[in-house]
Design a protein around this motif. Structure first.
Motif, PDB file in Angstrom:
ATOM      1  N   ARG D 161      51.298  46.304  37.718  1.00  0.00           N
ATOM      2  CA  ARG D 161      51.847  45.905  36.424  1.00  0.00           C
ATOM      3  C   ARG D 161      53.281  46.397  36.349  1.00  0.00           C
ATOM      4  NH1 ARG D 161      48.125  49.828  35.742  1.00  0.00           N
ATOM      5  NH2 ARG D 161      48.885  51.731  34.785  1.00  0.00           N
ATOM      6  N   ALA D 225      49.319  38.056  31.945  1.00  0.00           N
ATOM      7  CA  ALA D 225      48.257  38.807  32.612  1.00  0.00           C
ATOM      8  C   ALA D 225      47.524  37.820  33.500  1.00  0.00           C
ATOM      9  CB  ALA D 225      47.298  39.429  31.603  1.00  0.00           C
ATOM     10  N   ALA D 226      47.165  38.260  34.705  1.00  0.00           N
ATOM     11  CA  ALA D 226      46.545  37.342  35.653  1.00  0.00           C
ATOM     12  C   ALA D 226      45.524  38.050  36.527  1.00  0.00           C
ATOM     13  CB  ALA D 226      47.626  36.723  36.551  1.00  0.00           C
ATOM     14  N   THR D 237      44.529  42.300  39.771  1.00  0.00           N
ATOM     15  CA  THR D 237      45.227  41.835  38.575  1.00  0.00           C
ATOM     16  C   THR D 237      46.727  42.038  38.723  1.00  0.00           C
ATOM     17  OG1 THR D 237      44.888  44.010  37.567  1.00  0.00           O
ATOM     18  CG2 THR D 237      43.342  42.287  36.945  1.00  0.00           C
ATOM     19  N   LEU D 238      47.457  41.187  38.026  1.00  0.00           N
ATOM     20  CA  LEU D 238      48.914  41.286  37.913  1.00  0.00           C
ATOM     21  C   LEU D 238      49.261  41.189  36.436  1.00  0.00           C
ATOM     22  CD1 LEU D 238      49.886  38.651  40.658  1.00  0.00           C
ATOM     23  CD2 LEU D 238      49.895  41.140  40.929  1.00  0.00           C
ATOM     24  N   GLU D 239      50.170  42.024  35.984  1.00  0.00           N
ATOM     25  CA  GLU D 239      50.580  41.989  34.584  1.00  0.00           C
ATOM     26  C   GLU D 239      52.049  42.336  34.466  1.00  0.00           C
ATOM     27  OE1 GLU D 239      48.027  43.976  31.463  1.00  0.00           O
ATOM     28  OE2 GLU D 239      47.176  44.798  33.293  1.00  0.00           O
TER      29      GLU D 239
END
Lengths: 366, 366, 366, 366
Positions: D161, D225-226, D237-239
């Motif tokens: 993130r 958010a992904a 996750t990616l944010e």
């Protein structure tokens, strides 16, 4: 031990939760609860093991059939700390007999099962609570109080992850079997952060997710990752894994708002990280007498343990049963148990469909 | 509650330590002690207050004269949690009557007083323990085990400080009066780190020190700072203050050796920082079943609280009374209480003389 | 590169400090200094090595005799980054020739030597600065600004320690020889924290100390520990060691006052921990444009490195030479270099005498 | 300054990246690069501003048209640090003229634009690099080395993130306009973590995502958010957000594998958290001479700054141009710039479609 009225308690289960709850029923006495628990009986299928637990944990009787407990006139509070597959039937029987109930999470193995338990409890008019004990961590309650007071302004983000590592080399166990466990990291760890999400920022309305089983031989999920949207407009992520090296029990969340943020990790149970408009986070040691629950304990800086959260939970429940408060909103009711299950089910559906799955909550009367 | 034999307990004091010890006597039952405490009576001068404490903490009787307790045949263990000025007389009376004793720290107000209590207990042949509960923090015990195993190699440094901040704005209290309190930060906080120093790296042989009272109206010290030399050649510093803004309860130590180091802070009670020859410190979460005391508790990553250290302490004491172990070296005996007082006295002497003060320890038979 | 006037610089030394200073003389150009450094010559005894350094670090000429530099008309600023034994003679010669000077710490090997350098520089009327670069860490300057503004209230405590670990297994080196190095951890590390103590809380008036050599074959101290008293009434501790496993470069201090505290560690160079009356410390990331020096750099959250502190130092010096400010109080003058040496000498005296040693500072004209 | 051959450099842009790159072109000289940069010209539309930048940052000439630079025979390396809308045309013109190029991220405003730039550079046969400077953080490179060496075993999770907070109260700016900025948090912050994801664990194959604009008046995304799936089976996750109070510049990632984990935060640029099978994370201070890039710098524990990552980047690029190495895999090529854009585009598509979006990468020759 105080002059308060007694309340008879029967407990199902004598393993991890049996130990944690038993300890709390004793410890709560020095917190001056409005009702004093009397430990009538503990039940389990293995006669020898349950007798040993009875002696160690200070219950008056050991029984091998929970049906004796739900029929026992001396018992007003039935505490179901048994395995997930034993949540529905005994809890339903207890509420039908007019017992107040505390049932461990997850309430049911599916949203449908959870809802039927809730409906029965509502119909019976008893006090019901689902065992989401992290609501009773002083730092978590403080986060909720800051949110309720509007200290964080308009809310933008919620992110939580619950990471452990024991699953990498664990020996074969029922916990990895679909029939016995229902789900893996999702139901075991994910349910906790879903409940905290709901407690802190309100109802999730949609999720997208990936769910994975990495370890050969495991029938249930080892991990999941999800995006989540809330009724309030908040967006964020949810993750859980049993395969995260270096993470022993990292149950952490962060809420970001226009005026401030809070961040928490259960490995540092007595700390809340708080940011305001002035810049970076500061560590608040949640041990002052004016902090939630801390008037029961020690001088500032002397921390409480994980086990003590159950003592707070039991105190809260006894207060509700005594008519001096209600389980909601600070305790999780069976409705909360049901709603949490709806979110978990949507995560599974989204992983299968590859689509954003909307979450619809049903009422108890439909 | 187990089938173990019972042991009658009488307790003096019902304030902070009264609460902590009472809770531990209950909680210890689920740790399967070899003797099960039976809470016979609690004593205090104020009849109303002691009766309230009796009810809340689950003691059978409340008495207003400790002499009744030390004469009570049902009582085998006398627990002195009263104020410092009440340590010598009741404890001495108890051991003369053959009671085993647990006495809170500091054992005496001076090294002389402490030694006389120790001599009496030795003469009576009873089991005696001084309440240095930080020895029973799992992370502290782990530090000791690493040291005993030689994991840190040759030792070079020990540094400890115990910093709080409540003294800056505290209202007038007996804690700041010389007659009632004896000393300030030194006896209250300093005694703990002196005991940890001795537990971890052995006997101090000399100190240099400054002792200060900053706040107008305080008769006792608000803070001290000292250098310390040990028999083993280790050198380091000791500090305590009640005037350190931002420090709520920072009780921290660090040991450096040729092969490794350990570092601890009571605000993060379940963590030990450990370094080896490979570089920087790593955080060890001391919550695995194989960690000291943790087999009694929860799965990894679920922390214990400060109050639980007393439960470990009581378990250790009951094991010694049952003849299944000894108080030393992991528990502090009255000899440890006396030796700690010698170090504290030397700190005061050095601050006055402006000289390095050597520390001489006397035996019990001299 | 700006249209500012140029200033010719000559540097003695091409090792660690030679590299750090050379880099800073280049980097300072983009900070718009009032004088732009022109790198005239670098000197050292080994012709080959100094030529290699000349090429790598961008100096115009390499010379093997510093006497050529102090006589060079093109040079207005003489930078002495040579070994300690080469501080006195070249620096004195330079100031006598009217050069402004930057001399690395420690200014002299004893307080006497340091004072004579200072006296000469004063007599010559040149600008002089001693290379205590930690004063130019933005977080350290911020701490000073908070102190000057009275944000911490009445001051109670100062504690600092400078811990490294490389000394445990270091191969034989001049650094461990008395003749070549003068002192060990005290002069190398201790001098830095003594200067920070003086910069932040004022003049030390007395110390007590232990100084130790642990490693066989070392002729200088490996470590020391001291108590310290300040003119302002502050008390505290100072420590340094080259034998602290797990500590790579822990240069840390803490100041406690009646209204707040600050804490810093050079391993987290861009962070200042700040506490106020509201409770625990919060981490301030000292990277905002309004933070000291940070207007020269990047957007918030993008940190500067240790090497950049020299760039700040050089910028400060050039500003003083240009007559647009003075070295004191934010830069260390030769007087500061001398006073620091007095404190270090007192630490050695106290370790030998076993007594609290008072510190007397002499003026330049006595 | 070394005897290495010179290489003429022309730079487009004089704002944030202009400053960072200019500083690096100077600083790289003391790292002994195989080619020594000669700063021929800097360009920008505003004649006055570019002249001021020229003087401050040490460029020989200032020009107002980049076309003069791409046609300038003295220039072999064209550095495009201009705004996103000026990446495609000048970069394409430069490579067509046979210049080697460094282009800031994001390479293009869409995957299509990025790919066309890449195709042109490949066709021209020049050396091309995209400015993902976080690959040149020593701790990040160390993470990659541990991964390449298989130290983390089979990989399970990647989560990253990039959180800032300045967007909450920012005044109106082109950064919030669709036309000028293309995207918001996604292109600005998200691109960095997508590149790190690819550098560390390989190609993403699918994403699900939510993208949000919270602030009235903003035309681009404030946050996303992904979930992400990788070719290797890793999930995570990616944010990114510009609205996360308390987070100044938190660019953090964590990789979990069967045998170990690594975790990093750019706010603590010189630290890598590393876990192995033995338990919790330990902090590695990445400042030893054997750590990536650190042989160029200081003794252990003396940190580098964010600006120094560009110096490493430039050193890497000059080495590739000199034919002594290649940009890939440790530097990002234009292919990396293109592939990153494919992932960002898929995040936008998924947010719109509500579906898991697969990511297909095209070759340069298709």
């Amino acid at each position: 031990m105080t002059s308060a009225e007694a309340i008879g308690v029967g407990m199902l289960g004598y393993a991890f939760m049996g130990k944690a709850h038993s300890r709390a029923f004793h410890e709560v006495r020095s917190l001056e609860p409005p009702l004093v628990p009397e430990l009538v009986s503990i039940s389990g299928r293995n006669a020898e093991a349950v007798e040993e637990a009875r002696a160690r944990y200070g219950w008056a009787e050991a029984v091998t059939d929970w049906r004796r407990q739900v029929a026992d006139e001396r018992i007003s509070l039935f505490d179901n700390g048994g395995p997930n597959a034993l949540h529905a039937e005994p809890t339903t029987a207890a509420v039908r007999n007019g017992k107040h109930v505390l049932c461990e999470k997850p309430l049911g193995r599916t949203a449908g099962e959870a809802r039927s338990i809730w409906v029965e409890a509502e119909r019976a008019g008893v006090v019901h609570m689902c065992g989401f004990n992290y609501r009773f961590v002083p730092a978590v309650r403080l986060a909720r109080e800051l949110l309720e007071a509007g200290e964080l302004g308009e809310l933008y983000h919620f992110r939580a992850r619950y990471l452990q590592s024991w699953g990498i080399e664990a020996p074969p166990s029922w916990r990895f079997e679909r029939e016995a466990a229902g789900s893996g990291a999702l139901g075991d760890l994910g349910a906790h952060i879903v409940d905290l999400a709901r407690y802190l920022v309100g109802e999730p309305t949609a999720v997208t997710a990936v769910v994975r089983t990495f370890i050969t031989g495991h029938e249930v999920d080892d991990a999941f990752a999800a995006t989540v949207e809330f009724e309030s407009g908040v967006v964020g992520t949810l993750e859980a894994s049993r395969l995260a090296r270096g993470r022993i029990n990292q149950n952490t969340f962060e809420v970001n708002g226009s005026r401030g943020s809070v961040s928490f990790d259960v490995e540092r149970l007595n700390e809340l990280q708080v940011a305001d408009e002035g810049g970076a986070f500061r560590r608040v040691l949640v041990t002052d007498p004016e902090h939630p629950f801390m008037r029961f304990w020690w001088p500032p800086g002397h921390i409480v343990g994980w086990g003590d959260t159950f003592t707070h939970e039991i105190h809260h429940l006894l207060t509700a049963i005594a008519g001096e408060g209600s389980v909601a909103p600070h305790g999780a009711t069976f409705e909360d148990g049901y709603r949490c299950a709806e979110v978990c089910d949507a995560i599974v559906r989204s992983a299968e469909s590859g689509r954003r799955e909307a979450i619809a909550y049903r009422g108890s009367g439909e």
